[in-house]
Structure formats: C-alpha cells, structure tokens
Design a protein around this motif. Structure first.
Motif, PDB file in Angstrom:
ATOM      1  N   ASP A 152       0.818  -1.214   0.000  1.00  0.00           N
ATOM      2  CA  ASP A 152       0.000   0.000   0.000  1.00  0.00           C
ATOM      3  C   ASP A 152       0.854   1.268   0.000  1.00  0.00           C
ATOM      4  OD1 ASP A 152      -2.227  -1.702   0.215  1.00  0.00           O
ATOM      5  OD2 ASP A 152      -2.191  -1.618   2.407  1.00  0.00           O
ATOM      6  N   THR A 153       1.896   1.260  -0.826  1.00  0.00           N
ATOM      7  CA  THR A 153       2.839   2.372  -0.875  1.00  0.00           C
ATOM      8  C   THR A 153       2.640   3.205  -2.140  1.00  0.00           C
ATOM      9  OG1 THR A 153       4.458   1.021   0.314  1.00  0.00           O
ATOM     10  CG2 THR A 153       5.272   3.006  -0.774  1.00  0.00           C
ATOM     11  N   PRO A 154       2.371   4.505  -2.023  1.00  0.00           N
ATOM     12  CA  PRO A 154       2.235   5.358  -3.209  1.00  0.00           C
ATOM     13  C   PRO A 154       3.507   5.345  -4.055  1.00  0.00           C
ATOM     14  CG  PRO A 154       1.426   6.498  -1.259  1.00  0.00           C
ATOM     15  CD  PRO A 154       2.115   5.250  -0.773  1.00  0.00           C
ATOM     16  N   LEU A 155       3.343   5.608  -5.349  1.00  0.00           N
ATOM     17  CA  LEU A 155       4.454   5.562  -6.295  1.00  0.00           C
ATOM     18  C   LEU A 155       4.710   6.944  -6.901  1.00  0.00           C
ATOM     19  CD1 LEU A 155       3.641   2.209  -8.116  1.00  0.00           C
ATOM     20  CD2 LEU A 155       5.617   2.648  -6.654  1.00  0.00           C
ATOM     21  N   ILE A 156       5.990   7.306  -6.973  1.00  0.00           N
ATOM     22  CA  ILE A 156       6.423   8.535  -7.627  1.00  0.00           C
ATOM     23  C   ILE A 156       7.142   8.151  -8.917  1.00  0.00           C
ATOM     24  CG2 ILE A 156       7.754  10.655  -7.398  1.00  0.00           C
ATOM     25  CD1 ILE A 156       5.621  10.413  -5.261  1.00  0.00           C
ATOM     26  N   PHE A 157       6.690   8.671 -10.042  1.00  0.00           N
ATOM     27  CA  PHE A 157       7.325   8.430 -11.339  1.00  0.00           C
ATOM     28  C   PHE A 157       8.043   9.700 -11.773  1.00  0.00           C
ATOM     29  CE2 PHE A 157       3.971   5.333 -11.050  1.00  0.00           C
ATOM     30  CZ  PHE A 157       4.422   4.223 -11.756  1.00  0.00           C
ATOM     31  N   LEU A 158       9.356   9.608 -11.920  1.00  0.00           N
ATOM     32  CA  LEU A 158      10.163  10.744 -12.383  1.00  0.00           C
ATOM     33  C   LEU A 158      10.609  10.444 -13.807  1.00  0.00           C
ATOM     34  CD1 LEU A 158      12.307  11.420  -9.176  1.00  0.00           C
ATOM     35  CD2 LEU A 158      10.144  12.477  -9.862  1.00  0.00           C
ATOM     36  N   GLN A 159       9.945  11.087 -14.754  1.00  0.00           N
ATOM     37  CA  GLN A 159      10.137  10.758 -16.163  1.00  0.00           C
ATOM     38  C   GLN A 159      11.339  11.468 -16.782  1.00  0.00           C
ATOM     39  OE1 GLN A 159       6.461  11.942 -18.029  1.00  0.00           O
ATOM     40  NE2 GLN A 159       5.466   9.992 -17.625  1.00  0.00           N
ATOM     41  N   ASN A 160      12.129  10.704 -17.507  1.00  0.00           N
ATOM     42  CA  ASN A 160      13.130  11.237 -18.431  1.00  0.00           C
ATOM     43  C   ASN A 160      13.449  10.106 -19.402  1.00  0.00           C
ATOM     44  OD1 ASN A 160      15.069  12.764 -19.753  1.00  0.00           O
ATOM     45  ND2 ASN A 160      16.697  12.165 -18.348  1.00  0.00           N
ATOM     46  N   THR A 161      12.501   9.837 -20.284  1.00  0.00           N
ATOM     47  CA  THR A 161      12.585   8.636 -21.103  1.00  0.00           C
ATOM     48  C   THR A 161      12.371   8.925 -22.588  1.00  0.00           C
ATOM     49  OG1 THR A 161      11.614   6.435 -21.492  1.00  0.00           O
ATOM     50  CG2 THR A 161      10.131   8.135 -20.649  1.00  0.00           C
ATOM     51  N   THR A 162      13.145   8.221 -23.409  1.00  0.00           N
ATOM     52  CA  THR A 162      12.948   8.285 -24.864  1.00  0.00           C
ATOM     53  C   THR A 162      12.067   7.137 -25.343  1.00  0.00           C
ATOM     54  OG1 THR A 162      15.014   7.065 -25.141  1.00  0.00           O
ATOM     55  CG2 THR A 162      15.123   9.461 -25.279  1.00  0.00           C
ATOM     56  N   GLY A 163      11.647   6.266 -24.417  1.00  0.00           N
ATOM     57  CA  GLY A 163      10.755   5.166 -24.780  1.00  0.00           C
ATOM     58  C   GLY A 163      11.438   3.816 -24.647  1.00  0.00           C
ATOM     59  N   TYR A 164      10.752   2.781 -25.134  1.00  0.00           N
ATOM     60  CA  TYR A 164      11.296   1.421 -25.094  1.00  0.00           C
ATOM     61  C   TYR A 164      12.250   1.209 -26.265  1.00  0.00           C
ATOM     62  CZ  TYR A 164       7.757   0.483 -21.566  1.00  0.00           C
ATOM     63  OH  TYR A 164       6.999   0.529 -20.426  1.00  0.00           O
ATOM     64  N   MET A 165      13.251   0.373 -26.054  1.00  0.00           N
ATOM     65  CA  MET A 165      14.309   0.153 -27.044  1.00  0.00           C
ATOM     66  C   MET A 165      13.765  -0.532 -28.292  1.00  0.00           C
ATOM     67  SD  MET A 165      17.385   0.854 -27.571  1.00  0.00           S
ATOM     68  CE  MET A 165      18.670   0.470 -28.742  1.00  0.00           C
ATOM     69  N   VAL A 166      14.277  -0.111 -29.453  1.00  0.00           N
ATOM     70  CA  VAL A 166      13.885  -0.718 -30.722  1.00  0.00           C
ATOM     71  C   VAL A 166      15.102  -1.391 -31.362  1.00  0.00           C
ATOM     72  CG1 VAL A 166      12.028   0.937 -31.096  1.00  0.00           C
ATOM     73  CG2 VAL A 166      14.309   1.431 -31.997  1.00  0.00           C
ATOM     74  N   GLY A 167      14.843  -2.194 -32.382  1.00  0.00           N
ATOM     75  CA  GLY A 167      15.914  -2.910 -33.079  1.00  0.00           C
ATOM     76  C   GLY A 167      15.651  -4.404 -33.079  1.00  0.00           C
ATOM     77  N   ALA A 168      16.244  -5.105 -34.052  1.00  0.00           N
ATOM     78  CA  ALA A 168      15.977  -6.538 -34.232  1.00  0.00           C
ATOM     79  C   ALA A 168      16.302  -7.342 -32.977  1.00  0.00           C
ATOM     80  CB  ALA A 168      16.788  -7.065 -35.421  1.00  0.00           C
ATOM     81  N   GLU A 169      17.446  -7.048 -32.364  1.00  0.00           N
ATOM     82  CA  GLU A 169      17.856  -7.817 -31.175  1.00  0.00           C
ATOM     83  C   GLU A 169      16.824  -7.693 -30.059  1.00  0.00           C
ATOM     84  OE1 GLU A 169      21.319  -7.660 -27.710  1.00  0.00           O
ATOM     85  OE2 GLU A 169      21.589  -6.533 -29.584  1.00  0.00           O
ATOM     86  N   TYR A 170      16.289  -6.500 -29.895  1.00  0.00           N
ATOM     87  CA  TYR A 170      15.374  -6.256 -28.775  1.00  0.00           C
ATOM     88  C   TYR A 170      13.964  -6.745 -29.096  1.00  0.00           C
ATOM     89  CZ  TYR A 170      19.445  -3.601 -27.578  1.00  0.00           C
ATOM     90  OH  TYR A 170      20.742  -3.255 -27.313  1.00  0.00           O
TER      91      TYR A 170
END
Length: 532
Positions: free
Chosen positions: A363-381
């Motif tokens: 029951d713990t609140p969550l803090i999201f600190l955003q600095n993201t370019t998104g999920y990784m792309v590419g054949a391997e991933y």
C-alpha cells in the motif's frame, strides 16, 4: 536506509551552464504566471473593484487558512491560444478550516468569467482530482456562463460538470458554492447541485434566464433581484442555504461550513518531523543538462527531494537505466521509479513490473520521475521480447491502485510516457519542469523518420526523390514538433496539472501526497508478485 551521496561539482562549467539554462526557463514560466495572475488586466480589475467586488485571488486568500500553502493547478491552461492564459479560471488544492479542498474560482475580470473550452477542461480536471482523492470542493462563483461563440465545443461536454458535482455528493464528498455574482443559464445549476449554497446580497444573480431572455421568451418584465437575487432565493425559492451580507461574510460562512463537516482523512498519517534532504534543492538547477538527450543520474535529484536523502534502492545492479527504490517525502512512505539513461530495455520493464507489484502489496504510493525516450527498438530487442516486457510494465501501471504522482523532469517520449504513468494512465497528479518535453518521439527523430518514409515511397513508385523539397519539409516538421513538445504547449492542453519550479519539487510532492491521503491508500489485491 542508505543515505545518498552527491558527486555534484557546483563550481564546474557544466553545472553553471545547466543552471543558467534552467533559470532562463523559470523566468519564462514566471512571465506567463504573471499574466495568469493579472487576469483581464488593470482596466478590468479596476472596474471590478469599483463595483465593490474582491478580485478572485483576494477571495481565495481570505478563504484559505492563514499562511497555508496553495497548490495551483493548470495555471497556463489556454497558453498560446486565442483565450487568456489561465483560461479565465483558477483551480487548486488548499486548506480551509483545516480541511484540504479543491477550489474552483471564476475570474470575472476575463470576459465576465465566461467559460471557454479550456476553462471547461480545467474545471473537469479539478473535479476529477476531487473525486479520485476524496477532497471537498469549494466553488467561487461569478460567471456569465458559456463563451457563446464557442458553444459548439462547450454545450455537450459541459454537462459533465453537473454530473461530477452530483456524483461527489453521492460519495459524501461535500461541495460548496459561494456565489458572488452572476451564475446564469447552465451555471445556475452549480449552486443548485452543490450541497451548500451561499449567496451574497445584491451581488449574486442566479437564474436560468436573465431579464432580457425572460422578456423575449414570455413578455414578462422583471429585474435581477426579483428573478435571481440572494434575498429572493433565501426567502422564496429556497435555493440559497445561507444569506451573506457581503463577500467577506460569504467567505466567513464558507469557512464555517468546512469547520462543521466532521472531515477525517482515510489514509495513514505521515511520520512526524521528517528530516529535510541533506543536499540543497537549489542545486537541482545545475543537475539538469542543457539538452534533454543528455542523461543525468536521478539519484542526484532524489538526494535533494527525499527525507534525509535516504533511499533504499531496489535491484541497483539490474536494469540500470531505471532507478527504483523506497524513500519518504515529508514523512510519507513512497516508492520511486526514475529514468536514468532514458531508454527502457526489457530488464528495466521487468524490474519496474516487480517493483510496482511490491508497492501494491505494501500500500505504498508511487512517484514516477520521467526522463525517457521510450522502449528500445531494433531486431535484437524485438526478438528478445521488448513488446511483451513493455506490456507487462504497462499492465502493472494500469492495474496498480496505489496513488501515482508523476513529474516529467526532462523528456517523456513514446510508449515510455505510458509505462512511466503519463496522463493516459491516471496519475493522481502530474507536473512538469519548465524545460521538459513530451511527444511521440524527439523532433529530429520524427522528422528523420518522415524523410526516410518519403524517400522509400518515391523509390517504390519509381519517382525521383526531391532532396531540396525534403530538406525544407524535414526542417518544417522538426520545428513543428519542437513547438508541440514544449512544456507550455503541453500544459496549455492540460496534459499535465501544471509546470513547477524544479526547486519546489519536494514541496509539491509533499502537498500532493497529503492530498491523496484524504482517501484510502490501498494496493491491488488478487495477485502476488510475479518474478520476471
């Protein structure tokens, strides 16, 4: 709990350069906030005072408990549009007679307080915040109703205001209307649907149709007072619950009402006397890079935000592009998810999923600190399952029931915005820093993608590719996305709840945590922690 250390060199050229850029961004923010505070400007403010009326922000100051803080929401709504910045309305969370409330006030110095499409969005967001966080609502009413030239964008969705007010009442969340002036047409239902209505003598005018409309519709001659004045509604119609002699009296009555509602918070109380951070929050300005694509360590931010700079990091050696861990902010326990190097890989997605499940277990609140370019792309991933791993994280965010508070520190691009609890994932409150950006992807990347697609299309059709035209088009697209990803553009459309000075982050999070603890704080039950 481990204490965060800082490696920040406040005398370095990088620090000083970063700080200057952030101070310039804050100056630009303050310039716009001054326009919001000015409302309709000196001429209309003077006319309002000449009528014996208090400006909106003076009404607010008298209503709030002395020296108590006020968390203003969406102050730059309508920025960059044909409407006045601030959208002719003030909304926020403040303390009245010891009770945290959502306050919604019309600014009559801006086109008589008329509601435009942005003020409608602002009102509905404030009412949503009140509902999900169980916060009483106080309406400071003085509005001429809908901005008629934009009625096509108002009439249908504006009905949601009355829906929200009645739903709040059904949930035993008190609603109060202090009516200082016009409350006409659909606006008459605001005092009509609130639990408590206070009308000011010779000021309030509450009617479905004013004298001119009544004359046109029925041929009847009438005046404001007999049709909708405070005395009539207090003695004859019964719409008014309290008759106020003047504006100060109405505010006094409003404070008395809140003192008698027997309000109790349902969430746990914070630890008393929390220790401040060991490092100066002012230094945050020198941590943020001059370019959003340059990564920075969010632990340096946390060291200047969390109580005692104490942070119990979860899985510190795994999925290192995402920092997760436990801390307290103003005495409230929180879980933190903070992007480090921007990209979310499968390891980060699985780590986040587990962490969110653990927070719900406790029951713990969550803090999201955003600095993201998104999920990784590419054949391997792709072959490694980035889609299904990202889906796990988004699933966890979606189904988490503990309060989420989100701050866009620098960038929030692509599906990373979703995984880090962006607006579409219903954080209780969401803010941004002045230089933050948000879009489907970075401007240069988006423009480059469009160029590649255009070149491929020409080749598939056997046409010659116009390089010069492509260069002009690419530059135009990049400029467009830069404009549309700007923090002011985003907040103007209420994709967050306001832009804050980074140095105020701890205070804003503390006030937000206090507000969300007005209701029960409980995690989702029914499934355990899935080891990823």
């Amino acid at each position: 709990m481990a204490v965060l250390t800082s490696l920040l060199d406040t005398s370095s050229e990088t620090y000083l350069s970063n700080r200057k850029v952030q101070l310039d961004a804050i100056d630009a923010l303050n310039e716009q906030l001054e326009l919001t505070i000015a409302g309709g400007g000196e001429r209309y403010m003077a006319r309002h005072r000449d009528r014996g009326k208090l400006p909106l922000r003076e009404r607010l100051e008298l209503l709030l408990d002395p020296d108590s803080p006020f968390l203003e929401l969406s102050p730059l709504a309508a920025w960059g549009t044909e409407f006045t910045v601030g959208a002719s309305e003030l909304t926020g969370i403040g303390v009245v007679s010891g009770v945290e409330c959502v306050i919604i006030g019309h600014d009559p110095t801006v086109r008589g307080g008329a509601m435009n499409p942005y003020s409608l969005k602002k009102t509905l967001r404030a009412l949503e915040i009140a509902r999900v966080n169980r916060l009483p609502v106080i309406n400071l009413v003085e509005s001429g109703g809908a901005d008629l030239p934009t009625q096509a964008d108002l009439f249908v969705p504006a009905g949601r205001i009355f829906h929200e007010l009645t739903e709040l009442s059904s949930m035993a969340i008190p609603t109060v209307a202090l009516v200082f002036g016009n409350s006409t047409a659909g606006g008459a239902y605001v005092p009509g649907m609130c639990d408590y209505a206070v009308l000011v003598d010779r000021g309030a005018k509450v009617f479905l149709g004013g004298p001119p409309l009544v004359k046109m519709a029925t041929g009847e001659d009438s005046d404001d007072e007999s049709l909708g004045g405070a005395d009539m509604h207090s003695r004859v119609s019964g719409l008014s619950d309290y008759f106020a002699a003047d504006e100060h009296d109405a505010i006094r009555i409003g404070r008395d009402i809140l003192s008698r509602i027997n309000w109790r918070k349902l969430g746990p109380a914070p630890v008393e006397n929390p220790a401040p951070p060991l490092h100066d929050p002012d230094e945050i300005l020198g941590i943020l890079p001059t370019e959003s694509k340059i990564p920075f360590d969010p632990r340096e931010i946390l060291a200047r935000v969390v109580d005692g700079s104490e942070f119990d990091e979860y899985k510190p050696l795994y999925g290192t592009s995402l920092v997760t861990g436990w801390a307290r902010i103003h005495g409230y326990p929180v879980g933190v998810l903070a992007n480090h190097r921007g990209v979310l890989f499968s390891e980060e997605a699985k780590k986040a999923t587990e962490f969110i499940l653990l927070a719900n277990q406790t029951d713990t609140p969550l803090i999201f600190l955003q600095n993201t370019t998104g999920y990784m792309v590419g054949a391997e991933y792709e072959q490694g399952g980035i889609i299904k791993d990202g889906a796990k994280m988004i699933n966890a965010v979606t189904n988490s029931t503990v309060p989420h508070l989100t701050i866009n520190m620098a960038s929030s691009f692509g599906a990373g915005n979703y995984g880090m609890s962006g607006r579409a994932y219903d954080p209780r409150l969401m803010f941004a820093w002045p230089s933050a950006k948000m879009a489907v992807m970075g401007a240069a990347q988006l423009a480059g993608v469009m160029s590649i697609v255009g070149r491929a299309s020409a080749e598939s059709q056997g046409k010659e590719f116009d390089t010069d035209a492509d260069a002009k088009r690419t530059a135009a697209i990049e400029a467009q996305i830069n404009d549309e990803s700007h923090a002011f553009f985003i907040t103007a459309r209420l994709y967050d709840d306001g832009i804050i000075d980074p140095r105020d982050t701890r205070t804003v999070l503390g006030m937000s945590l206090s507000a969300v603890h007005s209701t029960t704080v409980a995690g989702r039950r029914g499934f355990g922690v899935f080891r990823m």
